[in-house]
Design a protein around this motif. Structure first.
Motif, PDB file in Angstrom:
ATOM      1  N   ASP A  86     -13.958  -8.111  -4.355  1.00  0.00           N
ATOM      2  CA  ASP A  86     -12.869  -8.763  -5.092  1.00  0.00           C
ATOM      3  C   ASP A  86     -13.053  -8.599  -6.599  1.00  0.00           C
ATOM      4  O   ASP A  86     -12.090  -8.359  -7.330  1.00  0.00           O
ATOM      5  CB  ASP A  86     -12.780 -10.246  -4.743  1.00  0.00           C
ATOM      6  N   LEU A 117     -12.150  -5.066  -7.460  1.00  0.00           N
ATOM      7  CA  LEU A 117     -10.695  -4.907  -7.405  1.00  0.00           C
ATOM      8  C   LEU A 117     -10.033  -5.482  -8.652  1.00  0.00           C
ATOM      9  O   LEU A 117      -9.157  -4.839  -9.252  1.00  0.00           O
ATOM     10  CB  LEU A 117     -10.139  -5.570  -6.146  1.00  0.00           C
ATOM     11  N   ARG A 176      -7.415   1.172  -1.664  1.00  0.00           N
ATOM     12  CA  ARG A 176      -6.320   0.865  -0.738  1.00  0.00           C
ATOM     13  C   ARG A 176      -5.733  -0.524  -0.986  1.00  0.00           C
ATOM     14  O   ARG A 176      -4.580  -0.789  -0.655  1.00  0.00           O
ATOM     15  CB  ARG A 176      -6.810   0.971   0.705  1.00  0.00           C
ATOM     16  N   GLN A 177      -6.523  -1.415  -1.589  1.00  0.00           N
ATOM     17  CA  GLN A 177      -6.044  -2.772  -1.870  1.00  0.00           C
ATOM     18  C   GLN A 177      -5.313  -2.886  -3.201  1.00  0.00           C
ATOM     19  O   GLN A 177      -4.728  -3.930  -3.496  1.00  0.00           O
ATOM     20  CB  GLN A 177      -7.213  -3.756  -1.873  1.00  0.00           C
ATOM     21  N   THR A 215      -0.630  -3.304  -2.116  1.00  0.00           N
ATOM     22  CA  THR A 215      -0.557  -3.652  -0.704  1.00  0.00           C
ATOM     23  C   THR A 215       0.792  -3.261  -0.113  1.00  0.00           C
ATOM     24  O   THR A 215       1.744  -2.963  -0.827  1.00  0.00           O
ATOM     25  CB  THR A 215      -0.787  -5.161  -0.508  1.00  0.00           C
ATOM     26  N   LYS A 230      -0.798  -6.395   3.450  1.00  0.00           N
ATOM     27  CA  LYS A 230      -2.041  -5.769   3.907  1.00  0.00           C
ATOM     28  C   LYS A 230      -2.366  -4.571   3.023  1.00  0.00           C
ATOM     29  O   LYS A 230      -1.487  -3.994   2.400  1.00  0.00           O
ATOM     30  CB  LYS A 230      -1.879  -5.312   5.361  1.00  0.00           C
ATOM     31  N   PRO A 231      -3.648  -4.165   3.010  1.00  0.00           N
ATOM     32  CA  PRO A 231      -4.003  -2.970   2.237  1.00  0.00           C
ATOM     33  C   PRO A 231      -3.315  -1.732   2.807  1.00  0.00           C
ATOM     34  O   PRO A 231      -2.958  -1.685   3.976  1.00  0.00           O
ATOM     35  CB  PRO A 231      -5.520  -2.862   2.417  1.00  0.00           C
TER      36      PRO A 231
END
Length: 157
Positions: A69, A72, A99-100, A103, A108-109
């Motif tokens: 996190d 990210l 990927r995150q 979203t 979702k990712p």
């Protein structure tokens, strides 16, 4: 109680000599709080306790944040403002973090298939990678390479 000139405070203005060129100003009364040293110590101790509680709560919230996190958030910040990191070559992120970044409609990712397409179309798969220290088999890319790929991919659309 009498004061200077033998007058009480209310009549002090009248007792002072009236000089035309000199105006005498009096300060308005202000409320005051008088504390004993014990009361002051107790107040300061209580304020310090409350400050410590706030600091501990903030640190706990930071500790609850997973390393992914935190990465990210740093990467999002860097993509929004490249000047936010002094040396983006020293920051790395893996495919799960990438990927995150954005979203899907359901929150979702992005899928692994999306990431494979993203790598091929942007040339990210040709960039230098390292093995993830946390997940040995995962590859990681520098923030600089991710930003270039991100700008390439979303700049076309």
């Amino acid at each position: 109680m009498t004061s200077f000139f033998g007058c009480d405070a209310m009549n002090l203005r009248q007792a002072l000599p009236q000089i035309p060129s000199m105006k005498v100003r009096f300060m308005d009364a202000m409320p005051a709080l008088v504390l004993t040293s014990l009361q002051l110590r107790d107040m300061l101790t209580e304020a310090a306790k409350q400050g410590a509680v706030l600091a501990v709560q903030e640190l706990r919230s930071e500790l609850r944040q997973s390393p992914e996190d935190a990465t990210l958030l740093r990467l999002r910040s860097y993509l929004a403002d490249p000047a936010s990191l002094s040396n983006p070559h020293e920051h790395w992120a893996d495919s799960g973090v990438i990927r995150q970044l954005q979203t899907t409609a359901s929150g979702k990712p992005k899928s692994t298939a999306w990431f494979m397409k993203f790598q091929r179309q942007t040339g990210l798969n040709a960039c230098i990678t390292r093995q993830s220290p946390a997940y040995g088999r995962r590859r990681e890319w520098t923030f600089v390479d991710i930003r270039l790929a991100w700008d390439t991919y979303y700049g076309r659309r």
